[in-house]
Design a protein around this motif. Structure first.
Motif, mmCIF file in Angstrom:
data_model
loop_
_atom_site.group_PDB
_atom_site.id
_atom_site.type_symbol
_atom_site.label_atom_id
_atom_site.label_comp_id
_atom_site.label_asym_id
_atom_site.label_seq_id
_atom_site.Cartn_x
_atom_site.Cartn_y
_atom_site.Cartn_z
ATOM 1 N N UNK A 57 -9.542 5.553 -0.674
ATOM 2 C CA UNK A 57 -9.130 4.185 -0.961
ATOM 3 C C UNK A 57 -8.077 3.699 0.035
ATOM 4 N N UNK A 58 -7.123 4.558 0.364
ATOM 5 C CA UNK A 58 -6.075 4.197 1.325
ATOM 6 C C UNK A 58 -6.683 3.890 2.687
ATOM 7 N N UNK A 59 -7.610 4.724 3.129
ATOM 8 C CA UNK A 59 -8.249 4.522 4.427
ATOM 9 C C UNK A 59 -9.111 3.265 4.430
ATOM 10 N N UNK A 60 -9.831 3.045 3.350
ATOM 11 C CA UNK A 60 -10.676 1.844 3.256
ATOM 12 C C UNK A 60 -9.813 0.581 3.312
ATOM 13 N N UNK A 61 -8.695 0.575 2.600
ATOM 14 C CA UNK A 61 -7.808 -0.590 2.602
ATOM 15 C C UNK A 61 -7.201 -0.819 3.976
ATOM 16 N N UNK A 62 -6.826 0.269 4.631
ATOM 17 C CA UNK A 62 -6.265 0.165 5.980
ATOM 18 C C UNK A 62 -7.291 -0.444 6.950
ATOM 19 N N UNK A 63 -8.505 0.025 6.871
ATOM 20 C CA UNK A 63 -9.552 -0.474 7.772
ATOM 21 C C UNK A 63 -9.931 -1.917 7.472
ATOM 22 N N UNK A 64 -9.878 -2.293 6.204
ATOM 23 C CA UNK A 64 -10.273 -3.651 5.807
ATOM 24 C C UNK A 64 -9.133 -4.652 5.959
ATOM 25 N N UNK A 65 -7.913 -4.145 6.137
ATOM 26 C CA UNK A 65 -6.766 -5.032 6.271
ATOM 27 C C UNK A 65 -6.391 -5.736 4.986
ATOM 28 N N UNK A 66 -6.611 -5.062 3.835
ATOM 29 C CA UNK A 66 -6.267 -5.654 2.546
ATOM 30 C C UNK A 66 -5.174 -4.822 1.874
ATOM 31 N N UNK A 67 -4.581 -5.395 0.836
ATOM 32 C CA UNK A 67 -3.485 -4.748 0.109
ATOM 33 C C UNK A 67 -4.050 -3.831 -0.965
ATOM 34 N N UNK A 68 -3.513 -2.628 -1.034
ATOM 35 C CA UNK A 68 -3.820 -1.685 -2.105
ATOM 36 C C UNK A 68 -2.495 -1.308 -2.756
ATOM 37 N N UNK A 69 -2.376 -1.585 -4.044
ATOM 38 C CA UNK A 69 -1.122 -1.323 -4.751
ATOM 39 C C UNK A 69 -1.376 -0.584 -6.048
ATOM 40 N N UNK A 70 -0.314 0.050 -6.564
ATOM 41 C CA UNK A 70 -0.369 0.763 -7.835
ATOM 42 C C UNK A 70 0.740 0.212 -8.726
ATOM 43 N N UNK A 71 0.399 -0.069 -9.976
ATOM 44 C CA UNK A 71 1.362 -0.664 -10.902
ATOM 45 C C UNK A 71 2.176 0.406 -11.606
ATOM 46 N N UNK A 72 3.374 0.684 -11.073
ATOM 47 C CA UNK A 72 4.353 1.510 -11.767
ATOM 48 C C UNK A 72 5.447 0.571 -12.258
ATOM 49 N N UNK A 73 5.289 0.082 -13.485
ATOM 50 C CA UNK A 73 6.124 -0.996 -13.987
ATOM 51 C C UNK A 73 7.599 -0.645 -14.049
#
Length: 282
Positions: A57-73
């Motif tokens: 997922x991290x690599x896919x987001x990096x290649x696509x230039x989109x934001x990948x985040x995780x909700x740790x409230x």
């Protein structure tokens, strides 16, 4: 408006961000599909149960230039942010020990419920007390103390008819040389709550159920975390965080690389419990 057709939803041009709130072991599956469709995406905790899927997922987001985040409230909480500032500014001196205790109760009915039915008791979808409930506090511990270097863990099932664990314990070492311990369980009746105790060579902080119950230092008889002023304009939750990141290009509180850290720690606890050996983290 709602739909059961996820792939069709991803085709919509009026959707910029996808939030994933599915069983834990499927988070990155849905996130990767969203990323490949050109969407920004955030997932609820944990990022996933698989470190390998997190990496994809991290690599896919990096290649696509989109934001990948995780909700740790809990990271958006002002008290926790002030603790982090105090530790980063060495108010406790050299960190020595960080202890986490999460003693919660979950009934058998809790594990039998949910949607899909029973997902909380299955290893491939839930993980256990560390992966589902304890993950919030494991994230706080490693955020406060710094990256984890080694893990020696034990996990078991004591009070429920489930595939997953309901009690995990671990001894950890941090990259900065400090030691730590982790206990997570859903067998504690009544629920005894959660606590994190941090000790340095200049003092200690005790956090219990979201409140500071002790903050003492050798060099200051009346220390206060209020010395640290926070930006009132900072995001207060994952929604505000994603909006800011998309519109203004700000960095999210927990990106994929950061969110992966707790998955690696939890996997190390389970792996160590199986092998009886210390696990070193990458």
């Amino acid at each position: 408006e709602w739909t059961t057709r996820y792939d069709k939803m991803l085709e919509r041009e009026d959707i910029d961000v996808i939030g994933v709130f599915t069983p834990s072991g499927t988070h990155c599956d849905f996130a990767i599909k969203a990323i490949q469709a050109g969407k920004h995406v955030f997932v609820t905790k944990p990022m996933d149960l698989s470190v390998e899927k997190c990496d994809v997922a991290i690599e896919e987001a990096r290649n696509a230039g989109v934001i990948l985040a995780v909700d740790f409230q809990l990271r958006y909480n002002e008290t926790n942010q002030k603790i982090k500032r105090a530790l980063d500014n060495e108010r406790l001196g050299r960190l020595i020990l960080g202890d986490l205790r999460m003693k919660w109760y979950r009934s058998q009915e809790y594990y039998e419920g949910g949607y899909p039915h029973g997902w909380r008791k299955r290893r491939e979808t839930e993980g256990g007390s560390a992966a589902n409930q304890g993950v919030h506090f494991i994230d706080l511990l490693q955020w406060f103390m710094g990256p984890v270097k080694t893990v020696y863990g034990r996990s078991g099932t004591f009070a429920h008819d489930i595939e997953t664990e309901d009690l995990s314990m671990a001894l950890v070492t941090f990259e900065n040389g400090a030691w730590g311990s982790i206990v997570t369980t859903t067998t504690s009746y009544p629920r005894l709550g959660s606590s994190i105790e941090i000790m340095g060579d200049n003092g200690s902080i005790v956090w219990r159920d979201g409140n500071i119950v002790l903050y003492e230092r050798k060099d200051n008889s009346e220390p206060s975390l209020d010395e640290f002023q926070l930006d009132p304009g900072k995001p207060r939750n994952i929604i505000e965080d994603m909006v800011s990141a998309v519109k203004r290009g700000s960095h999210v509180m927990v990106d994929g690389v950061e969110g992966r850290k707790t998955v690696a720690i939890i996997n190390a606890i389970y792996e160590s419990s199986k092998t009886g050996k210390i696990v070193e983290l990458d």
